[in-house]
Design a protein around this motif. Structure first.
Motif, PDB file in Angstrom:
ATOM      1  N   ILE A   1       4.931  -1.738 -12.661  1.00 25.53           N
ATOM      2  CA  ILE A   1       5.187  -0.578 -11.692  1.00 25.53           C
ATOM      3  C   ILE A   1       4.272  -0.089 -10.606  1.00 25.53           C
ATOM      4  N   SER A   2       2.886   0.051 -11.084  1.00 23.76           N
ATOM      5  CA  SER A   2       2.002   0.502 -10.283  1.00 23.76           C
ATOM      6  C   SER A   2       1.419  -0.479  -9.534  1.00 23.76           C
ATOM      7  N   ILE A   3       1.581  -1.757  -9.434  1.00 23.20           N
ATOM      8  CA  ILE A   3       1.242  -2.847  -8.712  1.00 23.20           C
ATOM      9  C   ILE A   3       2.437  -2.724  -7.609  1.00 23.20           C
ATOM     10  N   ILE A   4       3.591  -2.572  -7.935  1.00 16.61           N
ATOM     11  CA  ILE A   4       4.707  -2.433  -6.826  1.00 16.61           C
ATOM     12  C   ILE A   4       4.465  -1.367  -5.887  1.00 16.61           C
ATOM     13  N   ARG A   5       4.004  -0.311  -6.267  1.00 16.22           N
ATOM     14  CA  ARG A   5       3.622   0.976  -5.599  1.00 16.22           C
ATOM     15  C   ARG A   5       2.331   0.674  -4.618  1.00 16.22           C
ATOM     16  N   LEU A   6       1.422  -0.020  -5.281  1.00 15.71           N
ATOM     17  CA  LEU A   6       0.186  -0.311  -4.444  1.00 15.71           C
ATOM     18  C   LEU A   6       0.585  -1.357  -3.354  1.00 15.71           C
TER      19      LEU A   6
ATOM     20  N   ALA B   1      -8.816   0.488   4.124  1.00 16.97           N
ATOM     21  CA  ALA B   1      -7.865   0.886   2.698  1.00 16.97           C
ATOM     22  C   ALA B   1      -7.109  -0.171   2.435  1.00 16.97           C
ATOM     23  N   ALA B   2      -6.919  -1.104   3.240  1.00 15.74           N
ATOM     24  CA  ALA B   2      -6.188  -2.366   2.703  1.00 15.74           C
ATOM     25  C   ALA B   2      -7.120  -3.057   1.954  1.00 15.74           C
ATOM     26  N   ALA B   3      -8.009  -3.309   2.227  1.00 21.77           N
ATOM     27  CA  ALA B   3      -8.949  -4.164   1.410  1.00 21.77           C
ATOM     28  C   ALA B   3      -9.369  -3.514  -0.104  1.00 21.77           C
ATOM     29  N   GLN B   4      -9.372  -2.101  -0.114  1.00 20.84           N
ATOM     30  CA  GLN B   4      -9.510  -1.429  -1.401  1.00 20.84           C
ATOM     31  C   GLN B   4      -8.435  -1.569  -2.108  1.00 20.84           C
ATOM     32  N   LEU B   5      -7.228  -1.539  -1.550  1.00 24.50           N
ATOM     33  CA  LEU B   5      -5.871  -1.705  -2.334  1.00 24.50           C
ATOM     34  C   LEU B   5      -5.593  -3.191  -2.906  1.00 24.50           C
ATOM     35  N   ARG B   6      -6.108  -4.036  -2.090  1.00 22.56           N
ATOM     36  CA  ARG B   6      -6.041  -5.415  -2.329  1.00 22.56           C
ATOM     37  C   ARG B   6      -7.005  -5.475  -3.884  1.00 22.56           C
ATOM     38  N   ASP B   7      -8.076  -5.005  -3.980  1.00 23.46           N
ATOM     39  CA  ASP B   7      -8.885  -5.176  -5.197  1.00 23.46           C
ATOM     40  C   ASP B   7      -8.371  -4.451  -6.095  1.00 23.46           C
ATOM     41  N   GLN B   8      -7.672  -3.178  -5.945  1.00 24.37           N
ATOM     42  CA  GLN B   8      -7.190  -2.895  -7.104  1.00 24.37           C
ATOM     43  C   GLN B   8      -5.899  -3.426  -7.788  1.00 24.37           C
ATOM     44  N   ILE B   9      -4.844  -3.939  -6.640  1.00 23.35           N
ATOM     45  CA  ILE B   9      -3.908  -4.870  -7.119  1.00 23.35           C
ATOM     46  C   ILE B   9      -4.411  -5.850  -7.831  1.00 23.35           C
ATOM     47  N   SER B  10      -5.208  -6.820  -7.578  1.00 24.15           N
ATOM     48  CA  SER B  10      -6.122  -8.109  -8.327  1.00 24.15           C
ATOM     49  C   SER B  10      -6.392  -7.598  -9.955  1.00 24.15           C
ATOM     50  N   LYS B  11      -7.327  -6.295  -9.755  1.00 21.44           N
ATOM     51  CA  LYS B  11      -7.560  -5.819 -10.974  1.00 21.44           C
ATOM     52  C   LYS B  11      -6.428  -5.573 -12.036  1.00 21.44           C
ATOM     53  N   LEU B  12      -5.351  -4.784 -11.509  1.00 21.86           N
ATOM     54  CA  LEU B  12      -4.218  -4.533 -12.092  1.00 21.86           C
ATOM     55  C   LEU B  12      -3.413  -5.821 -12.833  1.00 21.86           C
ATOM     56  N   GLU B  13      -3.638  -6.746 -11.677  1.00 26.08           N
ATOM     57  CA  GLU B  13      -2.548  -7.891 -12.234  1.00 26.08           C
ATOM     58  C   GLU B  13      -3.247  -8.541 -13.158  1.00 26.08           C
ATOM     59  N   ALA B  14      -4.751  -8.797 -13.128  1.00 22.92           N
ATOM     60  CA  ALA B  14      -5.400  -9.320 -14.745  1.00 22.92           C
ATOM     61  C   ALA B  14      -5.127  -8.496 -15.750  1.00 22.92           C
ATOM     62  N   GLU B  15      -5.127  -7.310 -15.723  1.00 25.52           N
ATOM     63  CA  GLU B  15      -5.052  -6.370 -16.810  1.00 25.52           C
ATOM     64  C   GLU B  15      -3.514  -6.434 -17.507  1.00 25.52           C
TER      65      GLU B  15
END
Length: 335
Positions: free
Chosen positions: A158-163, A178-192
């Motif tokens: 759900i968090s990935i969808i929002r991000l 900001a887009a670059a930071q969001l990509r990093d957060q999405i990649s991290k959440l996808e791995a977790e």
């Protein structure tokens, strides 16, 4: 919560003494060697039938915040103070898990006893404490077995969808930092999320070669053992896995691991071990020989006709295992 009740605060020595790792523990707990003790109004916790003639009493609240460990041994010692190579698989976590399970059984028994004696206030206090322990144990089991991992994976999805929605907005507004930071957060959440989903799937699809109460033999160390718990993968710490050299196993940590009680005549110091499935083997013929261990009396009803132990209902429910029926030979038609 459960920290105030954890039996990890108990240390059982080779001479059946109980000690704490800090001096103040002795002021709150006493060891008695009486064969029975009345349940009175002192609101104390009594643990009985754990080891023959061993009773522990005390105020459980003093245990809060203590970081003590479980060690247990048997009265006799064949090898002096020298530990065998099998000690690398000794598990204090498994030992503590068994003792906490016993503590639940003991609390439930004392609730019923207090009700029978019409001590309703004490029964309510014990029932409240039992509820706390059960809730915490359930939470730990869900985390260990992957139930919480499944919900965690769903939350991360759900968090990935929002991000991703935020990422799209950042790109449309040309806010590339900001887009670059969001990509990093999405990649991290996808791995977790992937790791959590894999853990949950492992527990849901686990296949065990052995069952609760089954007598086995360690392939490497040769001792006899009885299964009293199981995990689809190794749930021990990285330091324990390093000591046990789990990485040298053909299947590593990604295989079922079993909590086993070790026959005290084979190794009086080991008591409880955590063993990979590939290191255990079932006997070719029924093992009806004597097996001694202080935990057998409260984890099993007794032995079946094949020599294996029959787990109590609460133990089967803990691991969600079916009741095992001993196969019987079909009668000879001629007879």
């Amino acid at each position: 919560m459960v920290q105030s009740l954890s039996l990890s605060t108990i240390t059982v020595s080779r001479n059946c003494g109980v000690y704490g790792s800090i001096p103040s523990w002795r002021r709150h707990f006493n060891l008695t060697r009486k064969t029975s003790r009345a349940f009175g109004n002192d609101k104390q916790i009594h643990l009985h039938q754990f080891v023959p003639s061993l009773f522990v009493t005390g105020n459980h609240n003093v245990l809060r915040g203590r970081n003590l460990k479980v060690e247990a041994g048997w009265l006799f010692n064949k090898g002096g103070n020298q530990e065998s190579d099998a000690s690398c698989e000794r598990s204090e976590n498994a030992n503590e898990d068994i003792l906490i399970f016993f503590f639940q059984l003991d609390l439930a028994t004392r609730v019923q006893y207090a009700l029978n004696m019409e001590q309703y206030d004490i029964a309510q206090q014990l029932r409240n404490k039992l509820t706390e322990v059960e809730e915490e144990v359930i939470r730990q089991q869900e985390a260990k077995r992957g139930s919480s991992s499944k919900s965690e994976a769903q939350d991360k999805a759900i968090s990935i969808i929002r991000l991703r929605a935020d990422l799209q907005n950042a790109i449309e507004n040309e806010n590339y930092a900001a887009a670059a930071q969001l990509r990093d957060q999405i990649s991290k959440l996808e791995a977790e999320s992937l790791a959590a989903s894999a853990k949950a799937l492992a527990f849901e699809s686990a296949q065990y070669a052995f069952r609760l109460g089954q007598k086995l033999t360690h392939k490497k160390f040769g001792y006899r053992a009885v299964v009293c718990g199981m995990d689809p993968t190794c749930s021990e710490s990285s330091s324990w896995m390093e000591t046990a050299q789990v990485e040298k196993l053909s299947q590593g940590s990604n295989q079922p691991f079993y909590q086993v009680l070790v026959d005290v005549h084979a190794d009086p110091n080991l008591l409880v071990a955590y063993v990979a499935e590939e290191n255990l083997v079932a006997p070719e013929k029924p093992d009806t020989g004597r097996f001694d261990h202080p935990y057998v009396s409260f984890l099993f009803y007794g032995a079946d006709t094949a020599g294996d132990f029959i787990p109590i209902k609460q133990l089967r429910e803990k691991y969600n295992r079916p009741r095992h029926e001993v196969p019987t030979d079909s009668p000879d038609e001629d007879s």
